[in-house]
Design a protein around this motif. Structure first.
Motif, PDB file in Angstrom:
ATOM      1  N   THR A 110       9.040 -20.394 -26.627  1.00 10.25           N
ATOM      2  CA  THR A 110      10.282 -20.916 -27.292  1.00 10.25           C
ATOM      3  C   THR A 110       9.942 -21.759 -27.451  1.00 10.25           C
ATOM      4  O   THR A 110       9.472 -22.467 -26.627  1.00 10.25           O
ATOM      5  CB  THR A 110      11.163 -20.144 -27.750  1.00 10.25           C
ATOM      6  OG1 THR A 110      12.332 -20.773 -26.559  1.00 10.25           O
ATOM      7  CG2 THR A 110      11.320 -18.904 -27.435  1.00 10.25           C
ATOM      8  N   GLU A 164      15.378 -17.292 -32.058  1.00 13.09           N
ATOM      9  CA  GLU A 164      14.446 -17.505 -31.541  1.00 13.09           C
ATOM     10  C   GLU A 164      13.471 -16.829 -30.254  1.00 13.09           C
ATOM     11  O   GLU A 164      12.223 -16.220 -30.575  1.00 13.09           O
ATOM     12  CB  GLU A 164      14.341 -18.552 -32.305  1.00 13.09           C
ATOM     13  CG  GLU A 164      12.504 -19.477 -31.828  1.00 13.09           C
ATOM     14  CD  GLU A 164      12.579 -20.753 -31.418  1.00 13.09           C
ATOM     15  OE1 GLU A 164      13.335 -22.013 -30.869  1.00 13.09           O
ATOM     16  OE2 GLU A 164      11.321 -21.096 -30.912  1.00 13.09           O
ATOM     17  N   LYS A 224      16.427 -11.330 -37.429  1.00 13.05           N
ATOM     18  CA  LYS A 224      17.196 -12.904 -36.961  1.00 13.05           C
ATOM     19  C   LYS A 224      18.248 -13.363 -37.808  1.00 13.05           C
ATOM     20  O   LYS A 224      19.108 -13.711 -37.231  1.00 13.05           O
ATOM     21  CB  LYS A 224      16.458 -14.103 -37.896  1.00 13.05           C
ATOM     22  CG  LYS A 224      14.981 -13.833 -36.523  1.00 13.05           C
ATOM     23  CD  LYS A 224      13.632 -13.917 -36.956  1.00 13.05           C
ATOM     24  CE  LYS A 224      13.517 -15.710 -36.547  1.00 13.05           C
ATOM     25  NZ  LYS A 224      12.109 -16.136 -37.627  1.00 13.05           N
TER      26      LYS A 224
END
Lengths: 479, 93
Positions: A110, A164, A224
């Motif tokens: 990420t 994320e 998310k």
């Protein structure tokens, strides 16, 4: 104060078998009448005898290998007791004492960098039935078509710390399990489901905060949003004392953007796990283990590097290696036609265009890849026009049995020597019918030749090598 | 020692309703069972793997092939209440 979020995931994935985990009812009941894929075993009739579907163990092992797990060579099934109408036997057959795979690792990347997420275990189990509430007021209706559809549950350690990272982890899981061809992993279809265990603690602390579990999220975007909401709720409770955090299961309402407390959860001890006396232990010998090990595909990164070495751009190599179906298409077609760069052009243009037009995902690609390679060869050799090759490819999407050369011949799309007379005949006709363009060309207007060329090509329906046509056309004009 | 609370908890997990006198009765019976089991606890089981099955049978499989199911009518034949091709129960959420 700064806080950090600690997240562990429990991901349920439906295995892509034909039949259920312990009986031979079809595992695919989309669109079927309720309770039409049900037998004594999967609706919990007394005296029923579950028998393990061998492919479920194959897939469980393979999933474990994809996630760098150790495979338990003796793996057993246990009963997990709880009473709920979607569970006809009042217990779920799952794995508690010796799950098929343990101690794995999934690597993600990420904006925060690279990270290894530890996998605690993967266990095989049966799905529960479907509940429909309020068909009439105050009722719940139960459909057992989904009971005993095989699942694996992938339990991670609490190694994730942001939405994320969770997204990267889920995408990676999906890619790897699709590579292994053990599961569809489509959240919108319910073939991949995710429970999020989340707690918050001051940054740098090694004590875990109060943990809540969230369910009912059916897209990565919803997950998310739920993580962001839940993190804020926890921090607010810690800092401002807005509420007292308790360990509980919460349901995410994506439309409202809020989580709600569900019924209080039973603890592991309350499930009274014990070995299922009806399901015999599974012992994986070396031959079986090696067979599955040998069926494990190369990882996406390995394929990507190989493709770059073959001369593909980084961008194209990345795109193809995203899906095992594209990889197979690319590799098999390249082998058949010997021109990887050309194949990748066809995939990223024609194949993707047709998939898009048919609203198909990469995973639904069902081309005969060798025939596709042959089609590319025929086109490169000038035996089929580029325009016609697109038509043939489109037909090959609908019918895997199509052999491109035979199909081209049958549909008069094959460009060959035998067509010379045909071409000459058409060229003569066009030239005679348009003396003005012929004169214009003779007087130096190059464009007039293109007009004649276009007319000829149209009459020939594109079944002509452009070079061959040009030669014949010029000969005819110049007499 | 099985107390009244333990019996109540087990009954709740099993969704059973017990009367007061039944709770006392079951507590008594369960304690007798545990006393009997206590005898077995004397045996030294160090280094003995837990036994899941008394018969030495392993690897009983079926191939992944679809077979016959019951008809919807048969599945629902014993349902106390049904409608819309499904079992009908009191609302549970």
């Amino acid at each position: 104060m700064k806080y950090e979020t600690v997240i562990g995931l429990e991901v349920h994935v439906e295995l892509a078998t034909e039949s259920k985990i312990f009986c031979s009812c079809s595992a695919h009941s989309f669109g079927a009448d309720p309770n039409s894929h049900v037998c004594p075993a999967c609706c919990g009739m007394p005296g029923m005898l579950p028998v393990v579907n061998r492919r479920v163990v194959d897939f469980g092992m393979k999933a474990g290998m994809m996630l760098n797990c150790d495979i338990n060579r003796v793996t057993t099934f246990d009963k997990k007791s709880y009473y709920y109408p979607d569970l006809p036997g009042a217990y779920q057959t799952t794995q508690w004492f010796a799950p098929v795979a343990v101690n794995g690792r999934v690597d993600i990347e990420t904006s925060a960098g690279k990270k290894s997420v530890r996998i605690k275990q993967i266990h095989m189990e049966e799905d529960a039935g479907k509940l429909v509430h309020d068909i009439s007021e105050g009722t719940t209706h139960v459909d057992f078509n989904r009971t005993s559809v095989p699942l694996i549950e992938i339990v991670s350690q609490p190694d994730l710390s942001s939405a994320e990272e969770v997204e990267a982890y889920l995408v990676r899981l999906r890619t790897l399990l699709r590579y292994a061809k053990v599961a569809e992993c489509e959240m919108a279809h319910g073939t991949m489901r995710c429970d999020v265990n989340l707690s918050v603690r001051p940054e740098g602390s090694d004590v875990l905060g109060v943990r809540t579990e969230m369910k009912n999220m059916n897209s990565i975007e919803a997950i998310k949003r739920a993580i962001e909401y839940e993190t804020a709720r926890h921090i607010n409770a810690i800092e401002n004392g807005t509420e007292v955090l308790v360990q509980e299961t919460r349901r995410w309402d994506d439309a409202k953007g809020k989580s709600y407390a569900m019924r209080s959860k039973e603890t592991a001890g309350d499930y009274r796990y014990f070995p299922d006396p009806n399901v015999m232990p599974v012992v994986i010998d070396d031959v079986w283990y090696e067979t599955i090990k040998n069926s494990v595909p190369e990882f996406p990164e390995v394929k990507r590097e190989k493709y770059i070495a073959l001369g593909l751009t980084e961008y194209d190599a990345e795109r193809i290696s995203e899906s095992i179906m594209l990889c197979e298409c690319f590799e098999e077609a390249s082998e058949a036609c010997g021109n990887p760069k050309e194949v990748v052009n066809w995939i990223t243009s024609d194949v993707m265009r047709i998939l898009n037009a048919k609203q198909m995902t990469y995973e639904m690609l069902n081309l005969d890849n060798k025939a596709f390679g042959k089609l590319i060869s025929l086109t490169l050799d000038g035996k089929i026009s580029r325009a016609n090759s697109k038509k043939i490819l489109s037909a090959m999407f609908d019918d895997r049995a199509i052999e491109p050369e035979a199909y081209a011949e049958a549909n008069n799309m094959l460009i060959g020597e035998q067509n010379d007379d045909l071409i000459l005949g058409i060229v003569k006709k066009v030239v005679e019918s348009d003396p003005k363009s012929v004169n214009d060309f003779k007087n130096g207007k190059e464009k007039a030749l293109m007009a004649l060329f276009g007319k000829c090509m149209k009459e020939l329906k594109g079944n002509c090598d452009p070079q061959q046509l040009k030669v014949i056309l010029l000969e005819c004009i110049n007499g | 020692m099985i107390s009244k609370d333990v019996v109540e908890k087990v009954a709740k997990l099993s969704r059973l309703h017990l009367e007061e006198e039944e709770i006392a009765q079951y507590a008594d019976q369960l304690n007798q069972i545990l006393d009997t089991m206590a005898g077995l606890q004397q045996i030294d089981t160090d280094g003995v793997a837990p036994l899941a099955h008394v018969l030495p049978i392993e690897n009983v499989f079926r191939e992944d092939e679809v077979g016959e199911c019951f008809t919807q009518e048969t599945v629902l034949a014993n349902a106390p209440e049904q409608s819309n091709g499904m079992f009908q129960v009191p609302k549970i959420v």
